[in-house]
Design a protein around this motif. Structure first.
Motif, PDB file in Angstrom:
ATOM      1  N   LEU A 160      68.624  49.723   5.645  1.00 36.08           N
ATOM      2  CA  LEU A 160      70.054  49.514   5.452  1.00 36.08           C
ATOM      3  C   LEU A 160      70.582  50.658   4.604  1.00 36.08           C
ATOM      4  O   LEU A 160      69.847  51.227   3.791  1.00 36.08           O
ATOM      5  CB  LEU A 160      70.344  48.198   4.716  1.00 36.08           C
ATOM      6  N   ARG A 161      71.862  50.950   4.770  1.00 36.07           N
ATOM      7  CA  ARG A 161      72.507  51.923   3.894  1.00 36.07           C
ATOM      8  C   ARG A 161      73.727  51.281   3.257  1.00 36.07           C
ATOM      9  O   ARG A 161      74.628  50.806   3.966  1.00 36.07           O
ATOM     10  CB  ARG A 161      72.928  53.184   4.647  1.00 36.07           C
ATOM     11  N   LEU A 162      73.741  51.271   1.949  1.00 33.28           N
ATOM     12  CA  LEU A 162      74.882  50.769   1.204  1.00 33.28           C
ATOM     13  C   LEU A 162      75.768  51.938   0.789  1.00 33.28           C
ATOM     14  O   LEU A 162      75.270  53.049   0.543  1.00 33.28           O
ATOM     15  CB  LEU A 162      74.431  50.012  -0.045  1.00 33.28           C
ATOM     16  N   SER A 163      77.050  51.672   0.704  1.00 33.70           N
ATOM     17  CA  SER A 163      78.009  52.667   0.241  1.00 33.70           C
ATOM     18  C   SER A 163      78.814  52.099  -0.910  1.00 33.70           C
ATOM     19  O   SER A 163      79.055  50.884  -0.969  1.00 33.70           O
ATOM     20  CB  SER A 163      78.964  53.067   1.381  1.00 33.70           C
ATOM     21  N   CYS A 164      79.246  52.980  -1.778  1.00 28.58           N
ATOM     22  CA  CYS A 164      80.089  52.570  -2.899  1.00 28.58           C
ATOM     23  C   CYS A 164      81.168  53.638  -3.067  1.00 28.58           C
ATOM     24  O   CYS A 164      80.846  54.797  -3.358  1.00 28.58           O
ATOM     25  CB  CYS A 164      79.273  52.426  -4.168  1.00 28.58           C
ATOM     26  N   VAL A 165      82.404  53.235  -2.884  1.00 23.71           N
ATOM     27  CA  VAL A 165      83.534  54.145  -3.036  1.00 23.71           C
ATOM     28  C   VAL A 165      84.173  53.899  -4.392  1.00 23.71           C
ATOM     29  O   VAL A 165      84.471  52.755  -4.751  1.00 23.71           O
ATOM     30  CB  VAL A 165      84.570  53.936  -1.923  1.00 23.71           C
ATOM     31  N   ALA A 166      84.378  54.967  -5.133  1.00 23.02           N
ATOM     32  CA  ALA A 166      84.938  54.869  -6.479  1.00 23.02           C
ATOM     33  C   ALA A 166      86.295  55.551  -6.539  1.00 23.02           C
ATOM     34  O   ALA A 166      86.486  56.615  -5.941  1.00 23.02           O
ATOM     35  CB  ALA A 166      83.990  55.505  -7.482  1.00 23.02           C
ATOM     36  N   SER A 167      87.195  54.938  -7.267  1.00 20.68           N
ATOM     37  CA  SER A 167      88.483  55.573  -7.518  1.00 20.68           C
ATOM     38  C   SER A 167      88.379  56.390  -8.795  1.00 20.68           C
ATOM     39  O   SER A 167      87.455  56.225  -9.587  1.00 20.68           O
ATOM     40  CB  SER A 167      89.574  54.517  -7.657  1.00 20.68           C
ATOM     41  N   GLY A 168      89.289  57.279  -9.025  1.00 17.18           N
ATOM     42  CA  GLY A 168      89.316  57.997 -10.285  1.00 17.18           C
ATOM     43  C   GLY A 168      88.342  59.159 -10.335  1.00 17.18           C
ATOM     44  O   GLY A 168      88.014  59.777  -9.328  1.00 17.18           O
ATOM     45  N   ARG A 169      87.844  59.429 -11.539  1.00 12.84           N
ATOM     46  CA  ARG A 169      86.970  60.570 -11.769  1.00 12.84           C
ATOM     47  C   ARG A 169      85.593  60.388 -11.150  1.00 12.84           C
ATOM     48  O   ARG A 169      85.271  59.316 -10.653  1.00 12.84           O
ATOM     49  CB  ARG A 169      86.796  60.751 -13.270  1.00 12.84           C
ATOM     50  N   THR A 170      84.804  61.455 -11.253  1.00 10.50           N
ATOM     51  CA  THR A 170      83.417  61.407 -10.822  1.00 10.50           C
ATOM     52  C   THR A 170      82.547  60.986 -12.005  1.00 10.50           C
ATOM     53  O   THR A 170      82.658  61.570 -13.085  1.00 10.50           O
ATOM     54  CB  THR A 170      82.968  62.783 -10.308  1.00 10.50           C
ATOM     55  N   TYR A 171      81.687  60.019 -11.773  1.00  8.74           N
ATOM     56  CA  TYR A 171      80.851  59.477 -12.848  1.00  8.74           C
ATOM     57  C   TYR A 171      79.380  59.496 -12.457  1.00  8.74           C
ATOM     58  O   TYR A 171      79.051  59.566 -11.265  1.00  8.74           O
ATOM     59  CB  TYR A 171      81.237  58.024 -13.124  1.00  8.74           C
TER      60      TYR A 171
END
Length: 121
Positions: free
Chosen positions: A17-28
């Motif tokens: 499986l491949r999970l994705s996580c999209v983040a708003s704002g800056r790069t962390y």
């Protein structure tokens, strides 16, 4: 900061499986944790904000990899050779301060809502 995780599902043992996580704002600096029923949340894998360093728990080494595309503000968790013991809710998290405490949930200020991964035997 908002984190949106997706990609969970039901898979047979040995599958991927491949999970994705999209983040708003800056790069962390980003990490993935998981929590199975009746167990504490545990560290899975993490990646530095540049993507040049990764850290993983012994239980997933050689099977899980983490990567990121900063142009898309997205972090990926590729899970191969899945086992029933990998069954859990998986959470992505962002370390706002770059603490370097990759393994500790307390180092991460922002958390996604979790996505269920179920591995059948």
């Amino acid at each position: 900061v908002q984190l949106q995780a997706c990609g969970g599902g039901l898979v047979q043992a040995g599958g991927s499986l491949r999970l994705s996580c999209v983040a708003s704002g800056r790069t962390y600096d980003m990490g993935w944790f998981r929590q199975a029923p009746g167990k504490e949340r545990e560290f899975v894998i993490a990646i530095s904000w540049r993507g040049d360093n990764t850290y993983s728990a012994d239980s997933v080494k050689g099977r899980f990899t983490i990567s990121r595309d900063n142009a898309k503000n997205t972090v990926y968790l590729q899970m191969n050779s899945l086992k029933p013991d990998d069954t859990a809710v998986y959470y992505c998290a962002a370390d706002r301060d770059g603490s370097g405490l990759w393994y500790s949930p307390r180092a991460y200020e922002y958390w996604g809502q979790g996505t269920q991964v179920t591995v059948s035997s």
